[in-house]
Design a protein around this motif. Structure first.
Motif, short mmCIF file in Angstrom:
data_model
loop_
_atom_site.label_atom_id
_atom_site.label_comp_id
_atom_site.label_asym_id
_atom_site.label_seq_id
_atom_site.Cartn_x
_atom_site.Cartn_y
_atom_site.Cartn_z
N MET A 134 13.27 33.28 26.45
CA MET A 134 13.26 34.75 26.59
C MET A 134 11.95 35.29 26.16
N LYS A 135 11.54 36.43 26.96
CA LYS A 135 10.41 37.04 26.65
C LYS A 135 10.46 38.04 25.44
N PRO A 136 9.48 37.88 24.38
CA PRO A 136 9.52 38.42 23.16
C PRO A 136 9.58 40.17 23.55
N VAL A 137 10.39 40.87 23.10
CA VAL A 137 10.49 42.25 23.11
C VAL A 137 10.51 42.85 21.63
N ARG A 138 9.58 43.46 21.27
CA ARG A 138 9.68 44.51 19.99
C ARG A 138 10.88 45.50 20.07
N PRO A 139 11.83 45.26 19.35
CA PRO A 139 13.04 46.13 19.13
C PRO A 139 12.62 47.45 18.45
N ALA A 140 13.23 48.52 18.91
CA ALA A 140 13.04 49.64 18.31
C ALA A 140 13.65 49.70 16.92
N ALA A 141 12.94 50.26 15.82
CA ALA A 141 13.40 50.25 14.31
C ALA A 141 14.61 51.19 14.40
N PRO A 142 15.68 50.42 13.57
CA PRO A 142 16.95 51.18 13.48
C PRO A 142 16.81 52.31 12.72
N ALA A 143 17.63 53.35 12.78
CA ALA A 143 17.90 54.58 12.16
C ALA A 143 18.50 54.20 10.97
N VAL A 144 18.15 54.83 9.64
CA VAL A 144 18.85 54.55 8.39
C VAL A 144 19.19 55.94 7.78
N LYS A 145 20.27 55.88 6.74
CA LYS A 145 20.64 56.92 6.04
C LYS A 145 19.56 57.27 5.01
N ASP A 146 19.21 56.22 4.32
CA ASP A 146 17.94 56.51 3.17
C ASP A 146 16.64 56.31 3.88
N GLU A 147 16.20 57.64 4.33
CA GLU A 147 14.86 57.59 4.97
C GLU A 147 13.69 57.41 3.87
N LYS A 148 13.95 57.18 2.70
CA LYS A 148 12.70 57.22 1.35
C LYS A 148 12.58 55.83 1.21
N TRP A 149 13.52 54.86 1.20
CA TRP A 149 13.49 53.56 0.75
C TRP A 149 12.31 52.59 1.64
N PRO A 150 12.60 52.78 2.97
CA PRO A 150 11.77 51.99 3.69
C PRO A 150 10.24 52.39 3.81
N THR A 151 9.44 51.23 3.53
CA THR A 151 7.98 51.49 3.44
C THR A 151 7.49 50.94 4.98
N ASN A 152 8.12 50.20 5.63
CA ASN A 152 7.59 49.46 6.79
C ASN A 152 8.75 49.30 7.63
N ALA A 153 8.37 49.12 8.83
CA ALA A 153 9.68 48.95 9.95
C ALA A 153 10.51 47.74 9.68
N ILE A 154 10.12 46.61 8.84
CA ILE A 154 11.05 45.33 8.56
C ILE A 154 11.89 45.88 7.53
N ASP A 155 11.48 46.93 6.41
CA ASP A 155 12.45 47.56 5.73
C ASP A 155 13.56 48.12 6.38
N ARG A 156 13.24 48.75 7.39
CA ARG A 156 14.32 49.38 8.16
C ARG A 156 15.69 48.78 8.74
N PHE A 157 14.99 47.36 9.17
CA PHE A 157 16.08 46.53 9.70
C PHE A 157 16.93 45.99 8.57
N ILE A 158 16.09 45.85 7.21
CA ILE A 158 17.00 45.12 6.06
C ILE A 158 18.05 46.21 5.68
N LEU A 159 17.41 47.40 5.54
CA LEU A 159 18.27 48.55 4.97
C LEU A 159 19.46 48.90 6.05
N ALA A 160 19.25 48.79 7.23
CA ALA A 160 20.31 49.03 8.19
C ALA A 160 21.38 48.08 8.01
N ARG A 161 21.24 46.75 7.73
CA ARG A 161 22.28 45.94 7.52
C ARG A 161 22.81 45.92 6.31
#
Length: 503
Positions: A134-161
């Motif tokens: 499969m061709k690697p495709v950069r996914p869009a960072a998910p939306a989260v409720k707590d916008e203050k906690w993420p400091t980078n895109a990876i944080d957004r994936f963790i917080l969304a889960r």
């Protein structure tokens, strides 16, 4: 004569797909799929990227194309494979071919529009492909409720889960925990007390980022992360076969470590290891990099066959390339087209041909080219220092010529006496362990009356005084084996030898 022919024609017409009543998929077709096809094309296994229990997948087709052409049963790949037409292998591949009545049912079903009720079978829409295809495709960072906690895109994936599971992030760990985790992750070693104190005392906002930079600059970073590559590339400091003799591969190991520490680009990292010696005017470093595929098993056993182990080495290179760079096993394609992945036998031996363009031995490691990794100026200085000594060793002098002539005359004079030095020693005694009889003949031979099918042990004592060596001669039928005990220096010190005697 007309009636039998007419009856046969009607039977053949029915058996080979004559127009029939509407085929009921759930009652007539799906049971055939479940009994004969789903074991290899179902929820547990999807050979050829095809599931025959899922309507959407069947209509889309697998890796070889659409399985069904609606309205054209005889032209559909599904029918051709089941009927073994147009050179296709029989499906299912094991057991008997599907009865002609079932083949006719499937063809008529396709001819009639391949109607498949949505309520029958699985609703899976596609077969998930292996990630390496499969061709690697950069996914869009998910939306989260707590916008203050993420400091980078990876944080957004963790917080969304976490938010999906109604969980909240744990508070940030203490600094002494952070440096311990980071040090084990990046260097594989615990941090020193000085490093812990430095990090705890660093109050700057980017203290953690600076700690990461220091860890990445450590030579232990390359040692830690090179080990995963070395494992994939079957790194070893020994040959692997038979007595498993040692070999020098450490230079390539160090090259991999240096590559990680230098953050060498992946394209350069790949090219140099696969073909560094084929580059125009390759450097010593590029030659060393090719240790990646010089790291095959090597058999130095006396009975080794060059062609056999050359073939094994080339196949090892093909298999390793597939595992490392394709993330997939391709060894099955040595014998047949791959059942689960898009590799054909032709693909395998095309890649084999690439790695077969070498004359290097797979038996004698001494043929491997040796290179120097280090300061070239220092190497030249050392070579210049030893050059006079090497020249002296290679120079023939009058003294050496005279000494050699004297040695040759001495050997020639002693040779007749040496050749006649063997004397026949008449045995003192000869005994057997079993029921056979041992007789000492006048000429010194020991005769043993044993049946050809029996294994007999004979002990023979001979005078040892003044002897510097023993030579045993024996005669026995070709099918029998002689096992002898040879005295080393006295009657009580013995060494066991085995020999095959023939007429």
């Amino acid at each position: 004569m007309t009636r039998p022919i007419l009856l046969w024609s009607l039977f053949a017409l029915a058996a080979y797909g004559a127009p029939q009543d509407d085929v009921d998929f759930e009652k007539d077709v799906f049971p055939i799929f479940k009994n004969s096809c789903v074991p290899c094309h179902g929820d547990r296994m999807q050979q050829g990227q095809l599931r025959l229990d899922a309507k959407k997948v069947v209509m889309t087709g697998g890796q070889t194309g659409p399985a069904i052409i609606v309205g054209k049963g005889a032209e559909s790949l599904l029918y051709k494979r089941m009927a073994a037409l147009d050179g296709f292998s029989q499906m299912p591949p094991f057991g008997k071919k599907l009865p002609e009545t079932q083949l006719a049912t499937i063809r008529n079903w396709i001819d009639q529009g391949a109607k498949w009720p949505d309520s029958v079978g699985s609703d899976v829409a596609e077969v998930k492909r292996h990630w390496s295809y499969m061709k690697p495709v950069r996914p869009a960072a998910p939306a989260v409720k707590d916008e203050k906690w993420p400091t980078n895109a990876i944080d957004r994936f963790i917080l969304a889960r976490l938010e999906k599971e109604n969980l909240t992030p744990a508070p940030e760990a203490a600094k002494f925990k952070l440096i311990r985790r980071l040090s084990f992750d990046l260097r594989g070693l615990p941090p020193t007390l000085a490093e812990v104190d430095e990090f705890i005392g660093d109050k700057a906002p980017n203290a953690y980022e600076r700690l990461v930079d220091r860890m990445l600059a450590s030579p232990h970073y390359g040692e830690r992360w090179a080990q995963f590559w070395l494992d994939l590339a079957r790194y070893a400091d020994s040959n692997g076969y038979e007595s498993d003799e040692p070999r020098e591969m450490w230079a390539w190991r160090d090259w991999v470590i240096d590559a990680f520490n230098k953050n060498l680009s992946f394209d350069r990292f790949t090219i140099d290891q696969l073909a560094g010696d084929l580059i125009d005017k390759p450097t010593d470093e590029q030659i060393v990099a090719t240790g990646f595929h010089r790291n095959t098993l090597i058999n130095s056993e006396a009975g080794s066959k060059e062609d056999e182990y050359h073939d094994a080495a080339v196949k090892d290179r093909v298999d390793t390339t597939g595992a490392v760079f394709l993330g997939s096993t391709i060894g099955c394609s040595q014998c047949h087209n791959h059942k689960y992945d898009p590799f054909t036998q032709k693909d395998y031996y095309s890649l084999y041909a690439v790695f077969n363009n070498t004359a290097e031995s797979s038996i004698d490691i001494t043929e491997t080219r040796k290179v120097y990794r280090g300061d070239r100026a220092e190497l030249a200085k050392r070579e210049a220092a030893v050059a006079p000594f090497l020249q002296a060793l290679d120079t023939q002098t009058p003294e050496i010529s005279s000494a050699q002539a004297t040695w040759e005359r001495d050997i020639s004079a002693r040779l007749p006496a040496m050749q006649n030095a063997w004397q026949t020693a008449v045995p003192v005694s000869a005994t057997t362990k079993n029921k056979s009889k041992a007789t000492i003949e006048a000429d010194g031979w020991v005769k043993v009356d044993a049946k050809p099918t029996e294994k007999e042990t004979v002990e023979i004592d001979v005078p040892a005084a003044g002897a510097s060596g023993f030579r045993i001669e024996g005669w026995t039928p070709a099918a029998m084996e002689v096992e002898t005990w040879t005295p080393a220096s006295s009657r009580t010190s013995r060494r066991k030898t085995r020999s095959k005697a023939t007429k």
